[in-house]
Structures are given as structure tokens and as C-alpha cells.
Design an enzyme around this catalytic site. Structure first.
Site, PDB file in Angstrom:
ATOM      1  N   HIS A  82       7.456  -6.244 -16.434  1.00  0.00           N
ATOM      2  CA  HIS A  82       8.582  -7.050 -15.927  1.00  0.00           C
ATOM      3  C   HIS A  82       9.660  -7.249 -16.996  1.00  0.00           C
ATOM      4  O   HIS A  82      10.275  -8.318 -17.079  1.00  0.00           O
ATOM      5  CB  HIS A  82       8.095  -8.418 -15.435  1.00  0.00           C
ATOM      6  N   ASN A 155       5.284 -11.794  -6.671  1.00  0.00           N
ATOM      7  CA  ASN A 155       5.919 -10.490  -6.493  1.00  0.00           C
ATOM      8  C   ASN A 155       6.546 -10.413  -5.110  1.00  0.00           C
ATOM      9  O   ASN A 155       6.343 -11.310  -4.280  1.00  0.00           O
ATOM     10  CB  ASN A 155       4.877  -9.368  -6.625  1.00  0.00           C
ATOM     11  N   TYR A 369      -0.547 -15.226 -19.770  1.00  0.00           N
ATOM     12  CA  TYR A 369       0.888 -15.525 -19.913  1.00  0.00           C
ATOM     13  C   TYR A 369       1.182 -16.397 -21.124  1.00  0.00           C
ATOM     14  O   TYR A 369       2.114 -16.136 -21.886  1.00  0.00           O
ATOM     15  CB  TYR A 369       1.420 -16.160 -18.622  1.00  0.00           C
TER      16      TYR A 369
HETATM   17 FE1  HDD Z   1       1.949 -10.607 -14.443  1.00  0.00          FE
HETATM   18  C1  HDD Z   1       4.738 -11.002 -16.292  1.00  0.00           C
HETATM   19  C2  HDD Z   1       3.728 -11.267 -11.586  1.00  0.00           C
HETATM   20  C3  HDD Z   1      -0.819  -9.844 -12.529  1.00  0.00           C
HETATM   21  C4  HDD Z   1       0.080 -10.448 -17.214  1.00  0.00           C
HETATM   22  N1  HDD Z   1       3.868 -11.028 -14.022  1.00  0.00           N
HETATM   23  C5  HDD Z   1       4.865 -11.164 -14.933  1.00  0.00           C
HETATM   24  C6  HDD Z   1       6.092 -11.487 -14.264  1.00  0.00           C
HETATM   25  C7  HDD Z   1       5.813 -11.555 -12.929  1.00  0.00           C
HETATM   26  C8  HDD Z   1       4.398 -11.277 -12.786  1.00  0.00           C
HETATM   27  C9  HDD Z   1       6.768 -11.869 -11.822  1.00  0.00           C
HETATM   28  C10 HDD Z   1       7.437 -11.676 -14.929  1.00  0.00           C
HETATM   29  C11 HDD Z   1       7.745 -13.122 -15.175  1.00  0.00           C
HETATM   30  C12 HDD Z   1       9.126 -13.233 -15.759  1.00  0.00           C
HETATM   31  O1  HDD Z   1      10.091 -12.995 -15.010  1.00  0.00           O
HETATM   32  O2  HDD Z   1       9.223 -13.523 -16.941  1.00  0.00           O
HETATM   33  N2  HDD Z   1       1.553 -10.483 -12.461  1.00  0.00           N
HETATM   34  C13 HDD Z   1       2.391 -10.888 -11.458  1.00  0.00           C
HETATM   35  C14 HDD Z   1       1.674 -10.882 -10.212  1.00  0.00           C
HETATM   36  C15 HDD Z   1       0.409 -10.465 -10.474  1.00  0.00           C
HETATM   37  C16 HDD Z   1       0.324 -10.239 -11.895  1.00  0.00           C
HETATM   38  C17 HDD Z   1       2.262 -11.295  -8.875  1.00  0.00           C
HETATM   39  C18 HDD Z   1      -0.760 -10.285  -9.551  1.00  0.00           C
HETATM   40  C19 HDD Z   1      -0.901 -10.930  -8.463  1.00  0.00           C
HETATM   41  N3  HDD Z   1      -0.009 -10.181 -14.807  1.00  0.00           N
HETATM   42  C20 HDD Z   1      -0.995  -9.941 -13.892  1.00  0.00           C
HETATM   43  C21 HDD Z   1      -2.260  -9.829 -14.557  1.00  0.00           C
HETATM   44  C22 HDD Z   1      -2.016 -10.021 -15.896  1.00  0.00           C
HETATM   45  C23 HDD Z   1      -0.588 -10.230 -16.022  1.00  0.00           C
HETATM   46  C24 HDD Z   1      -3.588  -9.578 -13.876  1.00  0.00           C
HETATM   47  C25 HDD Z   1      -2.956 -10.014 -17.054  1.00  0.00           C
HETATM   48  C26 HDD Z   1      -4.217 -10.304 -16.994  1.00  0.00           C
HETATM   49  N4  HDD Z   1       2.356 -10.613 -16.405  1.00  0.00           N
HETATM   50  C27 HDD Z   1       1.415 -10.581 -17.383  1.00  0.00           C
HETATM   51  C28 HDD Z   1       1.995 -10.760 -18.765  1.00  0.00           C
HETATM   52  C29 HDD Z   1       3.517 -10.962 -18.459  1.00  0.00           C
HETATM   53  C30 HDD Z   1       3.564 -10.821 -16.953  1.00  0.00           C
HETATM   54  C31 HDD Z   1       1.636  -9.708 -19.736  1.00  0.00           C
HETATM   55  C32 HDD Z   1       4.485 -10.077 -19.225  1.00  0.00           C
HETATM   56  C33 HDD Z   1       5.562 -10.983 -19.733  1.00  0.00           C
HETATM   57  C34 HDD Z   1       5.139 -12.315 -19.375  1.00  0.00           C
HETATM   58  O3  HDD Z   1       3.907 -12.273 -18.775  1.00  0.00           O
HETATM   59  O4  HDD Z   1       5.754 -13.340 -19.558  1.00  0.00           O
HETATM   60  O5  HDD Z   1       1.447 -11.865 -19.365  1.00  0.00           O
END
Ligand code: HDD
Length: 700
Positions: A82, A155, A369
Site C-alpha cells: 500500500h 480494502n 501494523y
Molecule cells: Fe495490511 C498496510 C489492508 C492484511 C500488514 N494494509 C495496509 C493498508 C491497508 C491494508 C489498507 C494501508 C494503510 C495505509 O493507507 O497506510 N491488510 C489490509 C487488509 C488485509 C491486510 C484489508 C486483510 C484483510 N496486512 C495484512 C496482513 C498483514 C498486513 C495479514 C501482516 C500480517 N498492511 C500490513 C503492513 C502495512 C499494511 C505491513 C504496510 C504499511 C502499514 O501497514 O502501515 O503492516
């Protein structure tokens, strides 16, 4: 020191070249001075400190060094997923009290507005990638409630690729650019993604969504949003129910077609970001209703799938959505970096009245996160960055750390204490957050629940809930993506999976790939797929609101274009609350029939028809000679037709339509009078002419 070999410096008295006054801004009395970060006024922001005007730059130049040092550190690590996002401020307001299902403070009073910051994103691409790859869109909202921040990090697709957070790094490594070669950027159409997917049957439902029109939205203002996981709503009395969150755009949802997405990516990589920004600037504020599907705990056991499995959804036809209120985004960020880049969402940010479920994907996210923000934002104090700080008072005994911005006073940073001053923060058993007391039993075990094992029934349900054009788009997207996979056995395995989703889909994709269906790999499902009742509410075309509200019309005008028709069209679009942009062969303008010089928004080559939902050509006969020989003009019309748009045209423009190979149909409307404009607008409200598609494009 200047080198001895260099030509002699000009005489000291020679006047320095004059810059236009506005590029050389010096403060006048009473204006703010440009200073260093430490407040020292700067006298010259144009030249570094040198030994002589043509001499070496001196290490002493601390002003230059400070400026360059800060610049060198302007970038922070981008989000691992993202990374590319667009944000906006706004508010949420409930329709009525939801006290019967939750004690969450921001859902109690219909008069109360809660400030929000929303960020929409693509998943796979880097921060500088384009807005319109085929991809899932993130839909994250931070509610600054009086009980602390609630982050709904969802999402635009209600299900996910995997069931357990253990697999998240794998699916992301597979979709991201391949590590040896560093490409492809922002694309799932490559071998590593499909290699992983073909070996992960639980992804099949999500794949149907990711290959559907949902993954190429027309506008961020038109995407639906989903919390994906099952959450809990808990009342003040402690009554807990399961909920699924839904966001619904009030102007309806729409997508572009794939050929258009590719062209938009070249013509305007910022297509979505610009669209969101401009809509808010012109006061056309994007709005979404927030709703929940509420599931009684007793009902959960009766569902034919496990609520804890994030690869499944509950059709609205089975459990309808209860709309709770509306979010309006009405203010653009003041600074993209400070706000959109630094905003830190965490699914673990919840408020009393909302709780988690044991969904293993959600449980992993509760860790990930906060952890990622620590490195992305440089330490544990990112909650003090203005966009992240709660709007309600916050206090605890956490101290110091990198990027500490607060000056905590006093000698007591612990509790209990007999010497802390009056008003020191204390825990609050009455209003404080309490975890729902769910009974947990079971042995420690690394095993997937058998109730998660049906990977095909809902993929089938989704595919069979689509209209024929949407089904064709899914087949086309699969064929496009798999054609980029050079490893034949991956394609054969995917065909094997498709056979369990829908035999026609399998056949169509195999034909489009030019592969015999009999070569599909044998896939033995853990649970045989079932035929579930289709859910028409999953189709975007099926619930097209037939409106021009929030859409954009493009009018191509030439010298001599009918001024009366132009005015009538502009008035008609305004009435429909559609934005209008004018395109002319040259940016200097076009002189209409009444002698007015009209300034366009775009020149022909800079304003391709892919930017618009519907188009009009208002041309004079005299202009045709040049236009029919101009590729930008011919492509403008050919693309509008090929992208199934409703086209209005002045009769003089017929030669251009012919040059573009347009075959007149119900969606091409001659504007030969006031009545014709009315008819054109009514047709344009109907959206794309899907019936045109089969004659223009084959699947693949
Ligand atoms: Fe995630 C970012 C949505 C599964 C780990 N995720 C991130 C963002 C969104 C989502 C919208 C961007 C937020 C922003 O605008 O800053 N992610 C989801 C959805 C998931 C999902 C709807 C499943 C239903 N994500 C998911 C899993 C993991 C992560 C299973 C890790 C175990 N996601 C992350 C992250 C991020 C992230 C690595 C990257 C940057 C951040 O968090 O702030 O932690």
C-alpha cells in the site's frame, strides 16, 4: 581556490545576470524571513559560499550543508504494501443511535460529527507507481473519536488471498517485483504471483475479485470498502454480536475497461489521485455510507462457512446491511508527506463497543501494523505526528524515545505513586476499554481448521453472480495475466483450479490462451465445491445507478463549433452534477460560432478521451480536413467508441467518426437540436454500452 588553469573571472564590477523579480524573492519589512532550521535569517538563497564567484565551494557553508542534509533525508521507508496512496480529511456522522448494537461513542448521536482521515491505496506498487494497475485498493479510515482513534483498515474487496497471517509475507513477496530483476512494478501478471496462487487454493475466491472490474476502478470516489474480517460490536450491557463492515459510495461504483486502464496509466499516472483532489477542490465531496451486517452469535453456527475465515463473505441477500451513517471527505491534505505519507493506521486501534474476532489473519495484523510504523516512522512516538494524534486528551507514563516531541513534566512517570500530582493519569475501570470475555479453550496447535477448507464454492458464487460482460472481463483478465506467465505448468495448474470454479470459465480461458483444456492439471479439492445461490448485489454493472453525478464529460471543440450547443451541453451536465472539461486542437483555444475564444482544459494530445465517462464532439465542417488526418483526434474518437462510451456529435463531425471506424449505434447520438441534447444526456446516464463490446473485442 579557483584553479589556475580556469579562464579568468569576470571583473568584480560586472553585473550578475538579472533574474525576473519573482524568482528572486527577498523579504520586505514586516514579512517572514527565510531562516535556517535554527532561526538564523538567510540573506542569499541562490548561491553557495565560494572562494571567488567562479571558485570552489567552501566547507564552511553551513547554510548549504543544512539545506542539502535535510533534503538527503526527505524520504522515509515506503510502506511494504500500500505504498502509493491518496488521502483526504472529512467527517463521519451517524444516521441514528446504534446503542442497541454497540456502545462505541461515535455511533450514538446523530448530531455528532467525528473527524476522519481516509487513505486509499494500491497494494503492490511503490509510492511512485501508477494509479491504475490491476490491483486491490486499500480503504483505510481513521476516526478521531472522543474515546481515542478507531482505525478501520480495509480494502475495496471483501475477502482476502490467504487465511492466516503466516502466509502474508509469502503472498506479498510473490506479487511484488521479482527480487533478482526488479520488475514488474505494480503488476500481478508475472510468474511468481501465479506460481504462489496456483499452489494456494484458498486464494481462488479472492482471485475472482482481483480479476474482476473491482480491481480497475473508475475513481477512488466510486469504490466500495470492506473491513474484510469479522469484528464484534458490543453493547454497554456487554451483549456481543459479530459484524462485517461495509462502505458504499453514494454516487455508485464504476470501473474502467482494461484497455482504458493501460492508456490512462500512460496519459495520467496520477489519474485517481488527481480525480480525488479535484473533486474535493470543486466542492463535489465524495461520500460513503458505513454499514454493518450484524450476525448474532447463535446465527454464526448456522452459516455454511466459518465467520473467522477471511476468504469468505456473507451475501447481502442472506444478511442485509444496516447503514449506520455517512462519511464525507471535504478537505484535501495541506501536505501530502505530513499527512498522507505519515498517517499510520493500525487495526489494533479500536474503541469501547468494538472488538476483534479470532480470525487468524486479523490476529496477525494486530501485531504487524504497530511494528511496521516503528521502522517506517522512526520510533515509538509516531502517535505525536499531527495526523496520527488523537483529538481527545491522551496521557500515560510512556516517556522519551526517538522523535519525542512532548516535554513531559514532573518526577513521576509510573503508578501507583503517593507523590504524583493531582490529576495524574489513572486507569478507568468504568469507561476504559475492556476486551470481550470470550471463552478460549483448545490445545496449542499449528493447524488450519477444517471449517476453512471449502475454497471453491464462494469463488463460483462470485463468478456466477456477475453479468455476462463482467464474466467476460474476468476471463479476459485471467487470460491476460496467465499469458505473461512463461512457465506452462503454472498455467495448467491454474486451469485446473478454474475447472472447479466454473467449467465455462475454464474453457474460455483455455481457448483464450490457446491451450487445450485437457491439459489442465488435476486438482483435488479438499471439499467439493457447492452451488450456492448467486448474489446479484456483488455485480457492479447490475447495480449501476444510471447517473452522471460525479462523472466527467469531455467536449472536443474546434473553431466554428456551435456556441449555442456548447452552452446547452454545459448547462445540461451541470444540472446532472457532472464535471465538464473542454478539449481543443490547440491549448490557445477555439473560436466558437459566435466569435468567442473558448479556452480549453486540454489540448487534444494532452486530454485523451480515456479521461472522460462520456464525450461530445462539437466540430465545424471547416475543421474536419485537419482533424481526420490528426492521429490524436482519430484516436480520441476511436478510444471513446472502443471503451464503450456514449458519444454525442454535431453532424459536421461525421467524417471524424468515419475516420475512427465508428459504427453508429444507440450510444452514438447526433446532436441536431435541443431535444437531441436531452436524449444524449439520458443515454449517457446509462453508462457504458456493454452491448457494443463483443463486436469490438475478443476475450484474451
Ligand atoms: Fe495490511 C498496510 C489492508 C492484511 C500488514 N494494509 C495496509 C493498508 C491497508 C491494508 C489498507 C494501508 C494503510 C495505509 O493507507 O497506510 N491488510 C489490509 C487488509 C488485509 C491486510 C484489508 C486483510 C484483510 N496486512 C495484512 C496482513 C498483514 C498486513 C495479514 C501482516 C500480517 N498492511 C500490513 C503492513 C502495512 C499494511 C505491513 C504496510 C504499511 C502499514 O501497514 O502501515 O503492516
Amino acid at each position: 581556490m579557483a584553479s589556475k588553469k580556469s579562464p579568468p573571472s569576470p571583473p568584480a564590477a560586472a553585473p550578475s545576470p538579472k533574474l525576473p523579480a519573482e524568482t528572486h524573492q527577498t523579504a520586505v519589512e514586516g514579512e517572514q524571513h527565510l531562516t535556517t532550521n535554527h532561526g538564523l535569517p538567510i540573506s542569499d538563497n541562490q548561491n553557495s559560499l565560494k572562494s571567488g564567484v567562479r571558485g570552489a565551494v567552501l566547507l564552511e557553508d553551513f547554510i548549504l550543508r543544512e539545506k542539502i542534509t535535510h533534503f538527503d533525508h526527505e524520504r522515509i521507508p515506503e510502506r511494504i504494501v500500500h505504498a502509493r496512496g491518496s488521502g483526504a480529511h472529512g467527517f463521519f456522522q451517524p444516521y441514528e443511535s446504534a446503542a442497541d448494537i454497540t456502545e462505541a461513542g461515535f455511533l450514538q448521536d446523530p448530531k455528532k460529527k467525528t473527524e476522519v482521515f481516509a487513505r486509499f491505496s494500491t497494494v503492490a506498487g511503490g509510492a511512485g507507481s501508477v494509479d491504475l494497475p490491476r490491483d486491490v485498493r486499500g480503504f483505510a479510515v481513521k476516526f478521531y473519536t472522543e474515546q481515542g482513534n478507531f482505525d478501520l483498515v480495509g480494502n475495496n474487496i471483501p475477502v482476502f488471498f490467504i487465511q492466516d497471517a503466516m502466509k502474508f509475507p509469502d503472498v506479498i513477496h510473490a506479487v511484488k517485483m521479482e527480487p533478482d530483476r526488479g520488475f514488474p512494478q505494480a503488476a500481478s501478471a508475472h510468474a511468481t504471483f501465479w506460481d504462489f496462487i496456483s499452489l494456494t487454493p484458498e486464494s481462488m475466491h479472492m482471485i475472482m475479485w482481483a480479476m474482476s472490474d473491482r480491481a480497475i476502478p473508475r475513481s477512488l470516489r466510486m469504490i466500495e470498502g470492506f473491513g474484510v474480517h469479522t469484528f464484534r460490536f458490543i453493547t454497554a450491557e456487554g451483549m456481543s454480536r459479530f459484524v462485517k463492515f461495509h462502505w458504499r459510495p453514494t454516487i455508485g461504483s464504476a470501473a474502467v475497461v482494461w484497455d482504458e486502464a493501460i492508456k490512462i496509466s500512460g496519459a495520467d499516472p496520477d489519474f485517481h489521485r488527481r480525480d480525488l483532489w479535484e473533486a474535493i477542490e470543486r466542492g463535489d465531496f465524495p461520500e460513503w455510507e458505513l454499514g454493518v451486517q450484524v450476525i448474532e452469535e447463535s446465527q454464526a453456527a448456522e452459516l455454511d462457512f466459518d465467520l473467522l475465515d477471511p476468504t469468505k463473505l456473507i451475501p447481502e441477500e442472506i444478511i442485509p446491511i444496516r447503514m449506520l451513517g455517512k462519511m464525507v471527505l471535504n478537505r484535501n491534505p495541506d501536505n501530502h508527506f505530513a499527512e498522507t505519507e505519515q498517517v499510520a493506521y493500525c487495526p489494533s486501534h479500536i474503541v469501547p463497543g468494538i472488538g476483534f474476532s479470532d480470525d487468524p489473519l486479523l490476529q496477525g495484523r494486530l501485531f504487524s501494523y504497530l511494528d511496521t510504523q516503528l521502522s517506517r516512522l522512526g520510533g515509538p512516538n509516531f502517535h505525536q505526528i499531527p495526523v496520527n494524534a488523537p483529538r481527545c486528551p491522551f496521557a500515560n507514563n510512556q516517556r522519551d524515545g526517538l522523535r519525542q516531541m512532548q516535554v513531559h513534566k514532573g518526577r513521576v512517570a509510573y503508578e501507583p505513586s503517593q507523590i504524583s500530582p493531582p490529576g495524574a493519569p489513572r486507569e478507568c475501570p468504568v469507561h476504559g476499554f475492556r476486551t470481550h470475555p470470550e471463552t478460549e479453550t483448545g490445545e496449542k496447535i499449528r493447524k488450519r481448521s477444517e471449517t476453512f477448507a471449502d475454497h471453491y464454492s464462494q469463488a463460483r458464487l462470485f463468478f456466477r453472480s456477475m453479468t455476462p460482460p463482467e464474466q467476460n472481463h474476468i476471463a479476459s483478465a485471467l487470460a491476460f495475466e496467465l499469458a505473461k506467465v512463461e512457465v506452462v505448468k503454472i498455467r495448467e495448474l491454474m486451469l485446473g483450479h478454474l475447472g472447479h470454479i466454473d467449467a465455462d470459465l475454464q474453457q474460455t480461458v483455455a481457448d483464450a490462451l490457446g491451450m487445450p483444456v485437457k491439459n489442465s492439471a488435476k486438482v483435488q479439492p479438499a471439499v467439493s465445491p457447492r452451488d450456492l445461490a448467486p448474489s446479484p448485489s456483488l455485480s457492479l454493472i447490475g447495480k449501476d445507478p444510471h447517473t452522471l453525478k460525479g462523472r466527467k464529460a469531455g467536449i472536443l471543440i474546434t473553431d466554428g463549433a456551435d456556441a449555442g450547443q456548447l452552452a446547452a451541453l454545459q448547462a445540461a451536465f451541470k444540472k446532472e452534477k457532472a464535471a465538464v472539461e473542454l478539449i481543443a486542437p490547440k491549448i490557445g483555444g477555439a473560436t466558437t460560432s459566435d466569435g468567442t475564444l473558448v479556452e480549453p482544459h486540454h489540448s487534444l494530445s494532452g486530454g485523451p478521451s480515456v479521461f472522460f465517462d462520456t464525450v461530445v464532439i462539437l466540430a465545424s465542417e471547416a475543421a474536419m480536413g485537419d482533424l481526420v488526418r490528426e492521429a490524436a483526434a482519430v484516436n480520441w474518437v476511436r478510444d471513446a467508441f472502443g471503451h464503450l462510451k456514449v458519444i454525442g456529435y454535431s453532424p459536421e463531425a461525421v467524417p471524424l467518426l468515419e475516420a475512427a471506424g465508428v459504427e453508429l449505434d444507440d450510444g452514438t447520438i447526433a446532436l441536431d437540436g435541443a431535444k437531441a441534447i436531452k436524449g444524449y444526456v439520458t443515454t449517457a446516464k446509462g453508462g457504458r454500452r456493454w452491448e457494443r463490446e463483443p463486436s469490438l473485442r475478443s476475450i484474451g
